[in-house]
Design a protein around this motif. Structure first.
Motif, PDB file in Angstrom:
ATOM      1  N   UNK A  41       6.862   3.216   8.640  1.00  0.00           N
ATOM      2  CA  UNK A  41       6.176   1.930   8.423  1.00  0.00           C
ATOM      3  C   UNK A  41       4.682   2.078   8.659  1.00  0.00           C
ATOM      4  N   UNK A  42       4.275   2.872   9.666  1.00  0.00           N
ATOM      5  CA  UNK A  42       2.845   3.118   9.893  1.00  0.00           C
ATOM      6  C   UNK A  42       2.215   3.796   8.678  1.00  0.00           C
ATOM      7  N   UNK A  43       2.958   4.778   8.067  1.00  0.00           N
ATOM      8  CA  UNK A  43       2.440   5.440   6.860  1.00  0.00           C
ATOM      9  C   UNK A  43       2.242   4.436   5.727  1.00  0.00           C
ATOM     10  N   UNK A  44       3.078   3.406   5.669  1.00  0.00           N
ATOM     11  CA  UNK A  44       2.941   2.374   4.635  1.00  0.00           C
ATOM     12  C   UNK A  44       1.795   1.400   4.929  1.00  0.00           C
ATOM     13  N   UNK A  45       1.131   1.550   6.081  1.00  0.00           N
ATOM     14  CA  UNK A  45       0.093   0.601   6.460  1.00  0.00           C
ATOM     15  C   UNK A  45       0.651  -0.684   7.041  1.00  0.00           C
ATOM     16  N   UNK A  46       1.894  -0.610   7.561  1.00  0.00           N
ATOM     17  CA  UNK A  46       2.527  -1.805   8.107  1.00  0.00           C
ATOM     18  C   UNK A  46       2.748  -1.695   9.605  1.00  0.00           C
ATOM     19  N   UNK A  75      11.213  -6.732  13.496  1.00  0.00           N
ATOM     20  CA  UNK A  75      10.301  -7.316  12.506  1.00  0.00           C
ATOM     21  C   UNK A  75       9.553  -6.196  11.815  1.00  0.00           C
ATOM     22  N   UNK A  76       9.645  -6.161  10.477  1.00  0.00           N
ATOM     23  CA  UNK A  76       8.907  -5.190   9.658  1.00  0.00           C
ATOM     24  C   UNK A  76       7.828  -5.969   8.893  1.00  0.00           C
ATOM     25  N   UNK A  77       6.598  -5.566   9.075  1.00  0.00           N
ATOM     26  CA  UNK A  77       5.476  -6.222   8.392  1.00  0.00           C
ATOM     27  C   UNK A  77       4.840  -5.211   7.445  1.00  0.00           C
ATOM     28  N   UNK A  78       4.841  -5.534   6.134  1.00  0.00           N
ATOM     29  CA  UNK A  78       4.341  -4.621   5.106  1.00  0.00           C
ATOM     30  C   UNK A  78       3.298  -5.322   4.242  1.00  0.00           C
ATOM     31  N   UNK A  79       2.485  -4.511   3.576  1.00  0.00           N
ATOM     32  CA  UNK A  79       1.462  -5.064   2.687  1.00  0.00           C
ATOM     33  C   UNK A  79       2.103  -5.532   1.382  1.00  0.00           C
ATOM     34  N   UNK A  80       1.816  -6.768   1.004  1.00  0.00           N
ATOM     35  CA  UNK A  80       2.378  -7.337  -0.222  1.00  0.00           C
ATOM     36  C   UNK A  80       1.372  -7.212  -1.364  1.00  0.00           C
ATOM     37  N   UNK A  81       1.887  -6.878  -2.564  1.00  0.00           N
ATOM     38  CA  UNK A  81       1.042  -6.826  -3.760  1.00  0.00           C
ATOM     39  C   UNK A  81       1.506  -7.912  -4.711  1.00  0.00           C
ATOM     40  N   UNK A  82       0.530  -8.574  -5.373  1.00  0.00           N
ATOM     41  CA  UNK A  82       0.858  -9.697  -6.251  1.00  0.00           C
ATOM     42  C   UNK A  82       1.657  -9.236  -7.462  1.00  0.00           C
ATOM     43  N   UNK A  83       1.230  -8.125  -8.071  1.00  0.00           N
ATOM     44  CA  UNK A  83       1.904  -7.623  -9.268  1.00  0.00           C
ATOM     45  C   UNK A  83       2.319  -6.183  -9.003  1.00  0.00           C
ATOM     46  N   UNK A  84       3.554  -5.819  -9.305  1.00  0.00           N
ATOM     47  CA  UNK A  84       3.965  -4.428  -9.080  1.00  0.00           C
ATOM     48  C   UNK A  84       3.245  -3.488 -10.038  1.00  0.00           C
ATOM     49  N   UNK A  85       3.013  -2.257  -9.563  1.00  0.00           N
ATOM     50  CA  UNK A  85       2.364  -1.247 -10.403  1.00  0.00           C
ATOM     51  C   UNK A  85       3.310  -0.838 -11.526  1.00  0.00           C
ATOM     52  N   UNK A 111       3.941  -2.326  -0.746  1.00  0.00           N
ATOM     53  CA  UNK A 111       3.349  -1.002  -0.924  1.00  0.00           C
ATOM     54  C   UNK A 111       4.129  -0.023  -0.045  1.00  0.00           C
ATOM     55  N   UNK A 112       4.736   1.001  -0.628  1.00  0.00           N
ATOM     56  CA  UNK A 112       5.498   1.970   0.155  1.00  0.00           C
ATOM     57  C   UNK A 112       6.264   2.905  -0.768  1.00  0.00           C
ATOM     58  N   UNK A 113       7.370   3.466  -0.246  1.00  0.00           N
ATOM     59  CA  UNK A 113       8.269   4.313  -1.012  1.00  0.00           C
ATOM     60  C   UNK A 113       9.689   3.791  -0.872  1.00  0.00           C
ATOM     61  N   UNK A 114      10.447   3.640  -1.945  1.00  0.00           N
ATOM     62  CA  UNK A 114      11.763   2.996  -1.859  1.00  0.00           C
ATOM     63  C   UNK A 114      12.761   3.772  -1.004  1.00  0.00           C
ATOM     64  N   UNK A 115      12.774   5.112  -1.105  1.00  0.00           N
ATOM     65  CA  UNK A 115      13.762   5.894  -0.353  1.00  0.00           C
ATOM     66  C   UNK A 115      13.452   5.823   1.135  1.00  0.00           C
ATOM     67  N   UNK A 116      12.168   6.008   1.515  1.00  0.00           N
ATOM     68  CA  UNK A 116      11.811   5.952   2.932  1.00  0.00           C
ATOM     69  C   UNK A 116      12.013   4.549   3.493  1.00  0.00           C
ATOM     70  N   UNK A 117      11.704   3.522   2.686  1.00  0.00           N
ATOM     71  CA  UNK A 117      11.946   2.157   3.155  1.00  0.00           C
ATOM     72  C   UNK A 117      13.442   1.900   3.326  1.00  0.00           C
ATOM     73  N   UNK A 118      14.258   2.456   2.403  1.00  0.00           N
ATOM     74  CA  UNK A 118      15.717   2.317   2.530  1.00  0.00           C
ATOM     75  C   UNK A 118      16.209   3.003   3.809  1.00  0.00           C
ATOM     76  N   UNK A 119      15.596   4.167   4.157  1.00  0.00           N
ATOM     77  CA  UNK A 119      15.980   4.853   5.388  1.00  0.00           C
ATOM     78  C   UNK A 119      15.682   3.974   6.600  1.00  0.00           C
ATOM     79  N   UNK A 120      14.509   3.287   6.595  1.00  0.00           N
ATOM     80  CA  UNK A 120      14.150   2.400   7.705  1.00  0.00           C
ATOM     81  C   UNK A 120      15.180   1.281   7.836  1.00  0.00           C
ATOM     82  N   UNK A 121      15.523   0.651   6.698  1.00  0.00           N
ATOM     83  CA  UNK A 121      16.479  -0.452   6.737  1.00  0.00           C
ATOM     84  C   UNK A 121      17.866   0.021   7.173  1.00  0.00           C
ATOM     85  N   UNK A 122      18.264   1.229   6.749  1.00  0.00           N
ATOM     86  CA  UNK A 122      19.563   1.778   7.168  1.00  0.00           C
ATOM     87  C   UNK A 122      19.580   1.969   8.685  1.00  0.00           C
TER      88      UNK A 122
END
Length: 623
Positions: free
Chosen positions: A587-592, A607-617, A503-514
């Protein structure tokens, strides 16, 4: 005279008469309770104890009957076995005797009985399950036991006794062994009763089982065993001795005195200067010729009856006292009402004043809330601008190397184009087409790098959605591939086969990983071990992403400040100190949760801990 004196003076005049009437009523009521109520309470609690005793008695009798019925038919079944008939017909066959001994021991173990043995016509034991014990029954004669001669007469032998060989109590079942219709022996099964007694212990009652002579042979209290609840007359002693029911046990009369009435049977057991009174309920078991009794200590019932009587007396006394208090309170009621009216008027005035104050404070509070909301909006905008500034700063650091990344394929494309012209002039069309294809591949590579830069640079949509983690990691690695190659970094990816969706946003998550990978590359460049490991795994409903380098790690005391804005351990001009702070808030905004620590084997571990969803929206992913 004051107002209070005027109110209270007339109320004191009738009190003496009321006190005399109330005192007389209280004395009569307390006398009636003491004389009649105590007896009624005793009968009431004795009835309750009697009901509890009957419930316990029914349960105890049911357990005894169930235990006996389990073994009742076992002797008849064993007597029909061919080996049993053969061994009573030929007791001198030692091989057969050994086989039957082992067989009886197996059955005895299987059915958890005490002993199983077979006697010949004269009562001498031929085979037994305890043939290999210290005190075996083999060779012993039990013709004096009722379970033997009752079985000889063709019936079913039943008898409770203390074993003359093992000196253990047990209930015996006997059945005749018939060979061609003729009596040849008796099969006896002994059942242990100690396990039943164990279940009786620990309660607030006693359970005793007596034989036809009134002798207690089972009890929840061991000191009552072999005591008789009937006089031990010579006839009773003679009948007991004839069957050697209790072997060498010493019999005695239980010192008790029986009282009670037609509804309750009470006995007092007197021993060693102490006397205990019990309420007794009994039930006969005619199939075993037993009487089962449950004895409940009456101390609790009598204490409850006494407590109830005392409570009733106290209730009468308290009722009388309450009446007196009520009369006194009535005398002061009007004075209190006058004081309450004055207090009410004063309270109304103070409420009016406080209401005006609260209205003024409410207006100020509304203004402050509006001001804080405006401040919060400014803060959110500032945070978004800082995130964008951090990305633009990262792009600025990338620009020099990226220009090299673009120039290299452009130079190669120009060379391929020149070669293609020469090949066309020479008629080598196929080789020229291959060069054009290579040019197209270089252009695709530059488009890919340009697309990632555009996506990374634009402002993200704040809406959260389902994001495929492997795609974001792949885009991030491709974006930083120039830096990884130029620094000689060995990057290992291990994202498993689970296709994690967070659960998150791909661009913001990419910024974190960068940001995190850039820090890891910077740390790896300072040492000789230039390995970086990126892993992704699922843990229950969370997705865990870790980035580990083999650099110097986080200095002591800096771990708590590393996510603060504008904090940086790099030199001047090498960063704004916003990357990790922005990443932490994203990451805090993502609930992680984003953590950093030193790896036990060296280097830093993010360590990045994020909420996992079983099926993507199914919706379009946010940026």
């Amino acid at each position: 005279m004051t107002l209070a004196q005027t109110i209270s003076a007339p109320l004191h005049r009738p009190w003496p008469r009321r006190w005399v009437a109330a005192a007389g009523f209280a004395v009569l009521a307390m006398a009636a309770v003491a004389l009649w109520g105590s007896g009624y309470a005793s009968r009431l609690y004795f009835d309750e104890a009697n009901a509890r005793g009957n419930n316990t008695l029914r349960l105890a009798v049911a357990v005894l009957r169930g235990h006996m019925e389990r073994y009742e038919s076992l002797p008849r079944v064993i007597a029909d076995f061919d080996d049993i008939k053969a061994v009573v017909a030929d007791p001198g066959n030692q091989g057969l005797v050994a086989d039957v001994n082992a067989y009886l021991k197996q059955i005895n173990t299987q059915f958890e009985s005490s002993d199983i043995y077979v006697m010949g016509e004269d009562g001498t034991t031929i085979v037994a399950s305890n043939y290999d014990s210290e005190a075996p029954f083999v060779g012993e004669n039990f013709q004096y036991r009722p379970y033997f001669y009752d079985a000889i007469d063709g019936g079913e032998g039943r008898f409770f006794a203390l074993g003359t060989t093992s000196f253990k109590r047990g209930y015996y079942f006997g059945a005749p062994v018939l060979v061609d219709g003729e009596f040849k022996g008796v099969v006896a099964v002994k059942v242990d009763v100690d396990s039943i007694e164990e279940t009786w212990r620990g309660g607030d009652y006693l359970i005793v089982v007596t034989d036809p002579e009134g002798i207690i042979f089972m009890s929840s209290r061991a000191d009552l065993l072999y005591n008789s609840m009937l006089p031990l007359t010579p006839d009773r002693l003679a009948r007991t001795a004839e069957t050697r029911r209790y072997a060498n046990a010493e019999l005695a009369e239980l010192p008790f005195r029986e009282t009670g009435d037609e509804r309750h049977r009470l006995i007092s057991i007197e021993r060693e200067e102490t006397a205990s009174e019990y309420l007794v309920v009994s039930e006969a078991m005619p199939e075993a010729d037993w009487t089962v009794s449950v004895m409940l200590d009456t101390a609790s019932a009598r204490a409850q009856a006494l407590t109830t009587t005392i409570i009733a007396l106290l209730a009468i006394a308290l009722g009388t006292l309450a009446g007196a208090i009520y009369a006194q309170r009535r005398a002061r009621l009007r004075e209190r009402m006058h004081l309450q009216r004055e207090a009410k008027e004063m309270l109304e005035r103070r409420v009016t004043e406080r209401t005006a104050e609260l209205a003024s404070l409410n207006i100020k509070l509304e203004e402050e809330v509006a001001e804080r909301r405006a401040t919060e909006q400014i803060l959110r905008k500032t945070q978004s601008d800082l995130i964008q500034a951090g990305k633009l700063a990262a792009l600025g650091q990338m620009s020099a190397a990226l220009s090299h990344e673009f120039n290299q394929p452009l130079s190669a494309a120009r060379n391929y184009a020149d070669n293609a012209l020469v090949l066309i002039e020479r008629g080598r069309i196929e080789d020229a087409s291959a060069n054009v294809g290579r040019i197209s591949g270089l252009i695709d590579r530059m488009n890919s790098i340009s697309r990632h830069l555009r996506n990374f640079a634009r402002k993200p949509n704040q809406k959260l959605t389902s994001v495929p983690l492997d795609l974001v990691i792949g885009d991030t690695v491709e974006l930083l591939n120039w830096r990884i190659k130029s620094a000689g970094i060995e990057l290992s990816l291990d994202i498993g086969d689970d296709h994690l969706v967070i659960v998150g946003g791909p661009v913001r998550l990419q910024q974190v990983l960068v940001n995190i990978l850039t820090n890891a590359i910077d740390a790896a460049e300072t040492g000789t071990d230039r390995r970086i490991a990126l892993t992704a795994r699922r843990l229950k409903d969370r997705a865990i992403v870790t980035v580990r380098d083999h650099g110097p790690g986080v200095a002591p005391g800096l771990a708590e400040r590393i996510f603060d804005p504008f904090f940086s351990t790099k030199g001047v001009g090498k960063g704004l100190g916003l990357g990790l702070s922005i990443s932490y808030n994203i990451i805090k905004d993502f609930g992680g949760e984003l953590r950093v620590e030193n790896h036990p084997e060296g280097g830093a571990l993010f360590t990045i801990e994020l909420q996992h969803v079983q099926l993507p929206a199914m919706a379009e992913p946010a940026q």
